[in-house]
Design a protein around this motif. Sequence first.
Motif, mmCIF file in Angstrom:
data_model
loop_
_atom_site.group_PDB
_atom_site.id
_atom_site.type_symbol
_atom_site.label_atom_id
_atom_site.label_comp_id
_atom_site.label_asym_id
_atom_site.label_seq_id
_atom_site.Cartn_x
_atom_site.Cartn_y
_atom_site.Cartn_z
ATOM 1 N N ASP A 56 0.837 -1.192 0.000
ATOM 2 C CA ASP A 56 0.000 0.000 0.000
ATOM 3 C C ASP A 56 0.878 1.249 0.000
ATOM 4 O O ASP A 56 1.925 1.282 0.656
ATOM 5 C CB ASP A 56 -0.870 0.053 1.256
ATOM 6 C CG ASP A 56 -1.914 -1.050 1.319
ATOM 7 O OD1 ASP A 56 -1.754 -2.060 0.623
ATOM 8 O OD2 ASP A 56 -2.872 -0.885 2.089
ATOM 9 N N ASP B 110 -1.393 4.929 4.042
ATOM 10 C CA ASP B 110 -2.472 4.341 4.828
ATOM 11 C C ASP B 110 -2.707 5.104 6.128
ATOM 12 O O ASP B 110 -2.212 4.721 7.188
ATOM 13 C CB ASP B 110 -2.152 2.881 5.162
ATOM 14 C CG ASP B 110 -2.262 1.960 3.971
ATOM 15 O OD1 ASP B 110 -2.424 2.446 2.851
ATOM 16 O OD2 ASP B 110 -2.174 0.728 4.166
ATOM 17 N N ASP C 136 -0.689 -3.009 -4.343
ATOM 18 C CA ASP C 136 -1.906 -3.021 -3.528
ATOM 19 C C ASP C 136 -2.557 -1.639 -3.648
ATOM 20 O O ASP C 136 -2.260 -0.903 -4.584
ATOM 21 C CB ASP C 136 -1.570 -3.386 -2.078
ATOM 22 C CG ASP C 136 -2.721 -4.113 -1.377
ATOM 23 O OD1 ASP C 136 -3.877 -3.700 -1.573
ATOM 24 O OD2 ASP C 136 -2.462 -5.082 -0.626
ATOM 25 N N ASP C 137 -3.418 -1.288 -2.710
ATOM 26 C CA ASP C 137 -4.113 -0.013 -2.795
ATOM 27 C C ASP C 137 -3.119 1.146 -2.779
ATOM 28 O O ASP C 137 -2.195 1.184 -1.961
ATOM 29 C CB ASP C 137 -5.074 0.141 -1.616
ATOM 30 C CG ASP C 137 -6.111 -0.965 -1.554
ATOM 31 O OD1 ASP C 137 -6.608 -1.373 -2.623
ATOM 32 O OD2 ASP C 137 -6.404 -1.440 -0.439
ATOM 33 N N ALA D 199 -5.086 3.661 1.292
ATOM 34 C CA ALA D 199 -6.104 2.908 2.029
ATOM 35 C C ALA D 199 -6.336 3.587 3.374
ATOM 36 O O ALA D 199 -5.401 3.756 4.152
ATOM 37 C CB ALA D 199 -5.673 1.460 2.226
ATOM 38 N N SER E 218 -2.373 0.632 -10.284
ATOM 39 C CA SER E 218 -2.418 -0.570 -9.459
ATOM 40 C C SER E 218 -3.391 -1.565 -10.085
ATOM 41 O O SER E 218 -4.579 -1.563 -9.762
ATOM 42 C CB SER E 218 -2.833 -0.242 -8.022
ATOM 43 O OG SER E 218 -2.811 -1.419 -7.225
ATOM 44 N N SER F 213 -5.648 -3.617 -7.520
ATOM 45 C CA SER F 213 -6.209 -3.025 -6.309
ATOM 46 C C SER F 213 -6.830 -1.665 -6.613
ATOM 47 O O SER F 213 -7.019 -1.294 -7.767
ATOM 48 C CB SER F 213 -5.136 -2.918 -5.222
ATOM 49 O OG SER F 213 -4.802 -4.210 -4.732
ATOM 50 N N ALA F 214 -7.121 -0.928 -5.544
ATOM 51 C CA ALA F 214 -7.879 0.315 -5.666
ATOM 52 C C ALA F 214 -6.974 1.535 -5.683
ATOM 53 O O ALA F 214 -5.886 1.537 -5.115
ATOM 54 C CB ALA F 214 -8.863 0.438 -4.510
ATOM 55 N N ALA G 296 -8.890 2.993 -1.182
ATOM 56 C CA ALA G 296 -9.737 2.018 -0.501
ATOM 57 C C ALA G 296 -10.167 2.581 0.840
ATOM 58 O O ALA G 296 -9.379 3.218 1.546
ATOM 59 C CB ALA G 296 -8.995 0.699 -0.303
ATOM 60 N N THR H 160 -5.855 0.452 -13.354
ATOM 61 C CA THR H 160 -6.076 0.185 -11.939
ATOM 62 C C THR H 160 -7.386 -0.584 -11.787
ATOM 63 O O THR H 160 -8.341 -0.356 -12.529
ATOM 64 C CB THR H 160 -6.110 1.511 -11.154
ATOM 65 O OG1 THR H 160 -4.816 2.113 -11.254
ATOM 66 C CG2 THR H 160 -6.449 1.308 -9.691
ATOM 67 N N ARG I 34 -12.956 2.594 -3.550
ATOM 68 C CA ARG I 34 -13.632 1.345 -3.208
ATOM 69 C C ARG I 34 -13.913 1.254 -1.712
ATOM 70 O O ARG I 34 -13.071 1.643 -0.894
ATOM 71 C CB ARG I 34 -12.769 0.154 -3.628
ATOM 72 C CG ARG I 34 -13.419 -1.197 -3.352
ATOM 73 C CD ARG I 34 -12.501 -2.354 -3.660
ATOM 74 N NE ARG I 34 -13.157 -3.623 -3.365
ATOM 75 C CZ ARG I 34 -12.540 -4.802 -3.313
ATOM 76 N NH1 ARG I 34 -11.243 -4.870 -3.548
ATOM 77 N NH2 ARG I 34 -13.211 -5.899 -3.024
#
Length: 479
Positions: free
Chosen positions: A243, A246, A264-265, A268, A296, A299-300, A303, A325, A330
């Motif tokens: 990520d 985050d 990954d995101d 997030a 990505s 993933s988002a 997120a 992506t 999301r």
Amino acid sequence: MSHQNMKSSRFENFSVIGVISLVLILGSVVECGTPTSELNDFDYPAINCRKHSAILTDFGGVGDGKTSNTKAFKSAITNLSQYSNDGGAQLIVPPGKWLTGSFNLTSHFTLFLQKDAVILASQDESEWPQLPVLPSYGKGRDAVITDRWSSSLIFGTNLTDVVITGNNGTIDGQGSYWWNKFRKHQLKITRPNMIELMYSNQIQISNLTLVNSPAWFVHPIYSSDIIVNGLTILAPIDSPNTDGIDPDSCTNVRIEDNYIVSGDDCIAIKSGIDEYGIKVGKPSQQIIIRRLTCISPDSAMVALGSEMSGGIQDVRIEDITAINTESAVRIKTAVGRGGFVKDIFVKGMNLNTMKYVFWMTGDYKSHPDEGYDPKALPKISGINYRDVTAKNVTYAAKLEGISNDPFTRICISNATIEMNGQKKLPWNCTDVAGVTSNVSPKPCELLPEKEKLDCSFPSDKLPIENVQFKTCFYQSSVL
């Protein structure tokens, strides 16, 4: 020269001139071209400036990419911490490759990476201290039994006024060592993140290139008053759990002008998981994200969750771009999470090559243990999207609420989605309720059309938006 004399020659006053707008956050910094302890003067934008200064080489740092600098970083920061009540201090990392294990920051402190400076994360596990599990998580991640976590590369707790910045210097997590162990199920402890600050406030992380973190790159948790901007974050698109940014149980956060390529995101927003997050009960709130570019494929772009048991609210997202992506903004949650995601506002998404534009998941099958409460249902409400342009899309939306716990007050307006020609149903909706306006292709029946509607986006400013940067100086002359 003795170490004491060398050290004292570097603790020099430097001044503050004027204030610049946060809009100028990507302003240039004067380049410094020598790896020695004699550096040219330079300036940079920061939330606060420092009275004292030192260079890593003053404490025995060796920038050859092979020699461990863990003791040098720790010695420098311990020494500089004595100035926290006397105008603070900054540590300059000059050009070179500075191999190091985990080290802790201090309050009223700036870590500055010059152009061509690389902090290189050690792959020696003995250089990564083990920490107790995070209270809102309760267990380790990475499918390990232990409840211990590795300290992040750059760590701090209970700090005030911390700046991690540079003239686009680099922090390289050398994550392949950890990714390989993860894939082979050989980990005995949760992988380290790159930057993790806990129970802290007044944080700036800016104008750096971050590459190949073992896990999450930037993870402020239980913290407030945070600015993350001007970062280039890069990891292979197949790297596990890398990520980008985050914020986790954090308040008053500004994330802007970042470019992220991730496995990954890209971003997030989190607040703990299941019974542990519910017990801590600390939401992520008052967050603004803007001018983000994300790549990505799995993933988002942004997120919300899936760890959201402490709640997520008042998130404002605008002027964001995703390329190749999986999904845009999301929502990820599940039975047992509890908590809430509410009052989410998204305006201005430019999307190209997406699997989903709108994706909400109420059955995200991930729990730290079997101790979660199956009656703890998340409340998802007040989710607003407006002004969306998307091209080469497989599904316009996959919106899956929870039976007897529908996601409500969803609003989507002014969205034009060009499908990629695959013969798939554009919209898939269950257990959701809301409205749409001027959306193409035609949405599902659970989101009926309402003419001439603009979904909400707040007009007020969050407190973090009023923070202004000062122009800070490093001066090399001995005073």
